[in-house]
Design a protein around this motif. Sequence first.
Motif, PDB file in Angstrom:
ATOM      1  N   LEU A 141       0.854  -1.247  -0.237  1.00 22.44           N
ATOM      2  CA  LEU A 141       0.090  -0.116   0.248  1.00 22.44           C
ATOM      3  C   LEU A 141       0.547   1.157   0.136  1.00 22.44           C
ATOM      4  CD1 LEU A 141      -2.988  -1.253   2.411  1.00 22.44           C
ATOM      5  CD2 LEU A 141      -2.775  -0.407   0.314  1.00 22.44           C
ATOM      6  N   THR A 142       0.356   2.531  -0.883  1.00 20.14           N
ATOM      7  CA  THR A 142       0.958   3.958  -0.266  1.00 20.14           C
ATOM      8  C   THR A 142       1.387   4.310   0.719  1.00 20.14           C
ATOM      9  OG1 THR A 142       0.300   4.897  -2.844  1.00 20.14           O
ATOM     10  CG2 THR A 142       1.444   6.213  -0.824  1.00 20.14           C
ATOM     11  N   SER A 143       0.774   4.335   1.564  1.00 20.39           N
ATOM     12  CA  SER A 143       0.873   4.537   2.946  1.00 20.39           C
ATOM     13  C   SER A 143       2.325   3.720   3.846  1.00 20.39           C
ATOM     14  CB  SER A 143      -0.235   4.407   4.285  1.00 20.39           C
ATOM     15  OG  SER A 143      -1.169   3.139   3.607  1.00 20.39           O
ATOM     16  N   GLU A 144       1.818   2.268   3.570  1.00 22.33           N
ATOM     17  CA  GLU A 144       2.860   1.211   3.460  1.00 22.33           C
ATOM     18  C   GLU A 144       4.632   2.033   2.970  1.00 22.33           C
ATOM     19  OE1 GLU A 144       2.142  -3.447   4.599  1.00 22.33           O
ATOM     20  OE2 GLU A 144       0.957  -2.020   2.368  1.00 22.33           O
ATOM     21  N   THR A 145       4.756   2.253   1.656  1.00 19.73           N
ATOM     22  CA  THR A 145       5.790   2.018   1.325  1.00 19.73           C
ATOM     23  C   THR A 145       6.356   4.356   1.541  1.00 19.73           C
ATOM     24  OG1 THR A 145       5.051   1.151  -0.317  1.00 19.73           O
ATOM     25  CG2 THR A 145       6.082   2.454  -0.496  1.00 19.73           C
ATOM     26  N   VAL A 146       5.622   4.807   2.153  1.00 16.20           N
ATOM     27  CA  VAL A 146       5.686   5.923   1.904  1.00 16.20           C
ATOM     28  C   VAL A 146       6.606   6.326   3.672  1.00 16.20           C
ATOM     29  CG1 VAL A 146       5.334   8.724   3.313  1.00 16.20           C
ATOM     30  CG2 VAL A 146       3.968   6.872   0.960  1.00 16.20           C
ATOM     31  N   ALA A 147       5.978   5.361   4.635  1.00 17.90           N
ATOM     32  CA  ALA A 147       6.616   4.782   6.036  1.00 17.90           C
ATOM     33  C   ALA A 147       7.829   4.227   5.765  1.00 17.90           C
ATOM     34  CB  ALA A 147       5.487   3.768   6.925  1.00 17.90           C
ATOM     35  N   PHE A 148       8.089   3.208   5.110  1.00 17.98           N
ATOM     36  CA  PHE A 148       9.075   2.430   4.590  1.00 17.98           C
ATOM     37  C   PHE A 148      10.321   3.105   4.156  1.00 17.98           C
ATOM     38  CE2 PHE A 148      11.663   0.609   0.637  1.00 17.98           C
ATOM     39  CZ  PHE A 148      11.868   0.228   1.601  1.00 17.98           C
ATOM     40  N   VAL A 149      10.130   4.373   3.233  1.00 20.42           N
ATOM     41  CA  VAL A 149      11.126   5.214   2.155  1.00 20.42           C
ATOM     42  C   VAL A 149      11.635   5.893   3.272  1.00 20.42           C
ATOM     43  CG1 VAL A 149      12.115   6.253   0.767  1.00 20.42           C
ATOM     44  CG2 VAL A 149      10.589   4.417  -0.117  1.00 20.42           C
ATOM     45  N   ASN A 150      10.017   6.960   4.398  1.00 19.33           N
ATOM     46  CA  ASN A 150      11.137   7.638   5.367  1.00 19.33           C
ATOM     47  C   ASN A 150      11.441   7.074   6.426  1.00 19.33           C
ATOM     48  OD1 ASN A 150       9.353  10.120   4.454  1.00 19.33           O
ATOM     49  ND2 ASN A 150       7.492   9.381   6.137  1.00 19.33           N
ATOM     50  N   ASP A 151      11.397   5.617   6.901  1.00 26.12           N
ATOM     51  CA  ASP A 151      12.438   5.415   7.342  1.00 26.12           C
ATOM     52  C   ASP A 151      13.596   5.014   7.164  1.00 26.12           C
ATOM     53  OD1 ASP A 151      12.946   3.761   9.298  1.00 26.12           O
ATOM     54  OD2 ASP A 151      11.904   2.859   9.497  1.00 26.12           O
ATOM     55  N   LEU A 152      13.791   4.287   5.727  1.00 22.14           N
ATOM     56  CA  LEU A 152      15.224   4.370   4.744  1.00 22.14           C
ATOM     57  C   LEU A 152      15.626   5.203   4.673  1.00 22.14           C
ATOM     58  CD1 LEU A 152      17.004   3.135   3.639  1.00 22.14           C
ATOM     59  CD2 LEU A 152      15.429   3.223   0.871  1.00 22.14           C
ATOM     60  N   ASN A 153      15.457   6.708   4.554  1.00 24.68           N
ATOM     61  CA  ASN A 153      16.589   7.754   4.670  1.00 24.68           C
ATOM     62  C   ASN A 153      16.661   8.507   5.597  1.00 24.68           C
ATOM     63  OD1 ASN A 153      15.996   9.059   2.150  1.00 24.68           O
ATOM     64  ND2 ASN A 153      13.676   9.674   1.854  1.00 24.68           N
ATOM     65  N   THR A 154      16.794   7.840   6.908  1.00 22.37           N
ATOM     66  CA  THR A 154      16.657   8.056   7.774  1.00 22.37           C
ATOM     67  C   THR A 154      18.533   7.500   8.258  1.00 22.37           C
ATOM     68  OG1 THR A 154      15.861   6.542   9.152  1.00 22.37           O
ATOM     69  CG2 THR A 154      14.862   8.246   9.165  1.00 22.37           C
ATOM     70  N   HIS A 155      18.372   6.328   7.192  1.00 19.55           N
ATOM     71  CA  HIS A 155      19.517   5.876   7.338  1.00 19.55           C
ATOM     72  C   HIS A 155      20.705   6.604   5.923  1.00 19.55           C
ATOM     73  CE1 HIS A 155      19.341   2.946  10.223  1.00 19.55           C
ATOM     74  NE2 HIS A 155      17.288   2.919   9.054  1.00 19.55           N
ATOM     75  N   LEU A 156      19.848   7.819   5.505  1.00 20.52           N
ATOM     76  CA  LEU A 156      20.825   8.342   4.293  1.00 20.52           C
ATOM     77  C   LEU A 156      21.865   9.174   4.780  1.00 20.52           C
ATOM     78  CD1 LEU A 156      19.105   7.450   1.090  1.00 20.52           C
ATOM     79  CD2 LEU A 156      20.798   5.961   1.485  1.00 20.52           C
ATOM     80  N   ALA A 157      22.599   9.967   4.352  1.00 21.23           N
ATOM     81  CA  ALA A 157      23.406  11.079   4.308  1.00 21.23           C
ATOM     82  C   ALA A 157      22.606  11.893   3.994  1.00 21.23           C
ATOM     83  CB  ALA A 157      24.670  11.247   4.152  1.00 21.23           C
ATOM     84  N   THR A 158      21.497  12.090   3.010  1.00 22.35           N
ATOM     85  CA  THR A 158      20.965  13.008   2.866  1.00 22.35           C
ATOM     86  C   THR A 158      20.086  12.207   1.735  1.00 22.35           C
ATOM     87  OG1 THR A 158      22.835  14.016   1.785  1.00 22.35           O
ATOM     88  CG2 THR A 158      21.089  14.905   0.437  1.00 22.35           C
ATOM     89  N   PRO A 159      18.935  12.540   2.961  1.00 24.73           N
ATOM     90  CA  PRO A 159      17.585  11.964   2.665  1.00 24.73           C
ATOM     91  C   PRO A 159      16.780  12.587   0.800  1.00 24.73           C
ATOM     92  CG  PRO A 159      17.714  13.216   4.677  1.00 24.73           C
ATOM     93  CD  PRO A 159      18.823  13.933   3.936  1.00 24.73           C
ATOM     94  N   LYS A 160      16.343  11.387   0.269  1.00 22.15           N
ATOM     95  CA  LYS A 160      15.882  11.774  -1.175  1.00 22.15           C
ATOM     96  C   LYS A 160      14.208  11.901  -1.430  1.00 22.15           C
ATOM     97  CE  LYS A 160      20.158  11.169  -3.617  1.00 22.15           C
ATOM     98  NZ  LYS A 160      20.891  12.214  -4.291  1.00 22.15           N
TER      99      LYS A 160
END
Length: 471
Positions: free
Chosen positions: A376-395
């Motif tokens: 679902l879109t809502s699940e994926t938004v949460a997942f990528v926002n979580d992933l972005n916390t592990h990147l030096a520059t969020p994308k």
Amino acid sequence: MRWIVRGLVTALLAVGVVIPGSAPTASAATELITNGAFTTNTTGWWGNNVPISLDAGQLKAAVPGATTNPWDALVGQKVPAFPIRQGHKYILAFDARASAARTVQTTVQLNAAPFTGTLNKSFAVTTTKQRFAFGFTGGFETTQAELTFQLGGLAGGAYTFWLDNVSLIDLAGTPAGNPVSQTNGFYVDPKSNPKAWVDANPGTTATTINNALASKPMARWFGGWVPNLSDGIQQYIAPATAAGKLPVLVAYNIPGRDACGGHSSGGAGNVAAYKEWIQTFAAAIGTRPAIVVVEPDSIGDVGCIKTDLERTYRYEMLNFALQAFKDFAPNTWTYADATNKGWGYDIKLPDLADRLNQAGVAKAHGLAANVSNYYLTSETVAFVNDLNTHLATPKPFIIDTSRNGNGPGNEPVDPWCNPRGRKLGSVAQQGGGAEMLLWVKVPGDSDGVCNASTEPAGKFDPNLALMLINS
């Protein structure tokens, strides 16, 4: 392989989605060729042992037979000479055809001895006009360069060669542009797989598929099945540009493709072949606005690659690909593979972020999530926002919503592969919790011979399309 973990609870829509500011509108690159359209004459062009003339707005060259070397019969532009700067990025593009199939050469070179070249490419012409595009880096400094089409030294006798719409641009100083602000809405592909099926099978079912699916914006995928990549991209992008619409493309040709799933295995033959292919991809887009999803599954698949050397090559190719679009397609936004919720959490987010960093994610505009998957879109938004916390520059990121209307399936075998009971998701749009929601996977195209489809990967299955519409 597109991993799905069953029984996951739908995540709440997360805040803090990264939305980039508008980039400056790109200025025109510097055109180095004069009279490349041959509208009224062939002024500025010359032939060596080849009579040239104007033929319906094209340059026509009567190429003799029985020559020994490629340069024994050539056409080109020598006066006025043009500059080549070392390290600058250039795109040579043109239309060509011939009275018989031939493989000829084009060069950008010094216009006097020793005729050193900075571009020397062979290309195959047929009786049908095709577009060709080559990106290259200037290899020396000169103010005295020329463009040649070397047509001699071939078996088969005399033939006629036609040339049109010749362009050689220097991209130096061309700023990165915002393809969204340069266009007005997403492009609807009139030759998509669903539309082709609709046109070939008129009737009630076709009308249903057309209204719900084939008439909507979706991506077009490009791989080794496209015989002339430059021409294939031209046929897709040119009408989009003319209409002021934004095309979405998928580059899908990396060697060892789909290493985990296997249904879409294949790709370019080796690293060098892939680099040439992806640079041609970028050059074929050129300065026109576009969205490109770069190699779906390529980051997730790293875990299924067998050797350290092959993994090193995978990262090398992805770095090269992302840089190629920066160099040769300044108005294109690229999106690197961010897998999907199930696969990403299975990999572990710090490890997924490390893979992205090794692949050169800093060169990408953003991330592509849920490609060909069902979360679902809502699940994926949460997942990528979580992933972005592990990147030096969020994308910023896009989400593939082509088949996520009902979320993941629960098939006991290969739940990522044509699961039953899935549904179309939101149509292409900006926002929706991400930078864009897009139909990246072509709805109705099979994932392979599995579960709800007996069609091979990439082939349109009307039964799958009806399932997505009616579920």
